[in-house]
Design an enzyme around this catalytic site. Structure first.
Site: not given
Ligand SMILES: *Cc1c(COP(=O)(O)O)cnc(C)c1O
Length: 389
Positions: A39, A272
């Site tokens: 999955k 940042y």
């Protein structure tokens, strides 16, 4: 060897996958079937390539979470049995039958829907009944006072027209946890599952062909829970403590290259927010690996990547598409050089610990723009990127 260099890429070592498969096979013995859980795009490794490999290796079943994941495999040459563990809308039942996909039945309402649609379609839907024994997610609840009702519900589902109940399964909630009480909880789940199965089998006078419950934790440590089939995911990909104990190999190694190097004076703010300030003349490398590639932003200023000259720390915030690393004491590392984010030299388990998460989340976070480069015996055999081009 053909160069694997890209902007950023995940090397998927199919030799490691077959090694792990064979090791797990040895561990579980010949009489137990193997269901490879693929999955979530095979935990980020690429479901088609991983499933092809498992099919060639002789695995017995594959498990996915949705019909889309199952159809991707069918459209790409996977002919072996596939079980959908999760929800399928009733409108899709015809496709399940047409493509011979097995569906988990998770409650009475879904059983009725699947049956009605199968009858309408004029076919038989192969199903595995899910029993909720303590995960409290999907499945017929059978705990305590619910036992009789749960067993009745399952018997009713098995008797519905259009459904062929090939299997029955449950899922353990704490089989991979370490500590007091967990073992008892799993033992209780297992016992309850066995009680439910034998009640249903007695009442209906039939035997389920495939009974299964063992995930990674149970596949490693609880052989008494194997029944007809085990269902490991993480273990197969070689991550986590159980993989380490079995001597398995990590299948994915995440790599990037140095794109820019600059030398900054002391007191320079990097990235940042300016949370990182150089304390001396600092040689900073920019690597094109950011949170949009799957580099969890919470690792900002905390993580070390692996260079040809050892560990280099991430300086300041991780940006969307890149981040900065300190190469001051690594004069030998230059622009274009390869960097390992996690993998063979830089274990994903350590990365997960620092991020306060689990290896599962890190491999699932590898985004679609990261090339998957498949290796077999050290040679590149295939490469793909999931962008529309
Ligand atoms: C994901 C999943 C597995 C595999 O879990 P691992 O911990 O990766 O082994 C097995 N069974 C079910 C129902 C699952 O959802």
């Amino acid at each position: 060897m053909k160069s694997t260099l890209k902007r950023t890429w995940a090397e998927i070592d199919l030799s490691a996958l077959s090694y792990n498969y064979k090791k797990i096979r040895e561990h579980i013995g010949d009489d137990v079937m193997f269901c490879g859980v693929v999955k979530a795009d095979a935990y980020g490794h690429g479901a088609v390539m991983i499933s092809e490999c498992l099919q060639d290796l002789g695995a017995d079943y594959l498990a996915v979470s949705s019909i889309d994941e199952a159809m991707e495999l069918r459209f790409n040459g996977i002919t072996m049995p596939i079980l959908i563990l999760g929800h399928t809308p009733r409108e899709q039942v015809g496709r399940l039958i047409c493509f011979n996909i097995t569906q988990a039945v998770t409650c009475e309402a879904k059983a009725i829907e699947y049956s009605e649609e199968a009858v309408r379609y004029g076919g038989t839907l192969k199903v595995h009944i899910k029993v909720d024994t303590g995960m409290s997610r999907l499945g017929y609840i059978c705990e305590g006072d619910y036992f009789e009702h749960g067993v009745e519900g399952i018997c009713d589902a098995c008797a519905l027209p259009g459904l062929d109940a090939e299997g029955i399964f449950t899922h353990f909630a704490v089989a991979d946890e370490d500590g007091d009480g967990y073992r008892e909880y799993t033992d209780h789940q297992f016992k309850l599952f066995c009680d439910v199965v034998s009640s249903v089998e007695q009442k209906r006078g039939i035997d389920f062909k495939i009974k299964h419950c063992a995930n990674t934790g149970a596949t490693y440590s609880l052989p008494q829970t194997y029944l007809d089939m085990v269902r490991p995911g993480l273990l197969l990909y070689g991550y986590g403590e159980f993989a380490r104990k079995l001597g398995l190999r990590p299948v994915m190694t995440m790599k990037t290259t140095v794109s820019t190097i600059k030398i900054y004076p002391p007191k320079t703010r990097i990235s940042y927010g300016g949370i990182y300030v150089t304390d001396k003349q600092t040689r900073i490398g920019v690597i094109p690996y950011g949170y949009a590639d799957g580099f969890l932003r919470c690792l900002s200023d905390k993580y070390e990547v692996y260079t040809s000259d050892g560990a280099a720390r991430v300086c300041g915030r991780i940006c969307m598409d890149m981040c900065m690393i300190d190469l001051t004491d690594k004069p030998g590392v230059g622009v274009g050089d390869e960097i390992e984010i996690f993998g063979k030299n830089n274990p994903i388990e350590k990365m997960a610990d620092i991020a306060g998460t689990i290896p599962y989340e890190i491999v699932c976070a590898v985004s679609k723009r990261v090339h998957r480069v498949y290796l077999k015996d050290g040679e590149v055999i295939h490469s793909e990127v999931m962008l529309r081009m």
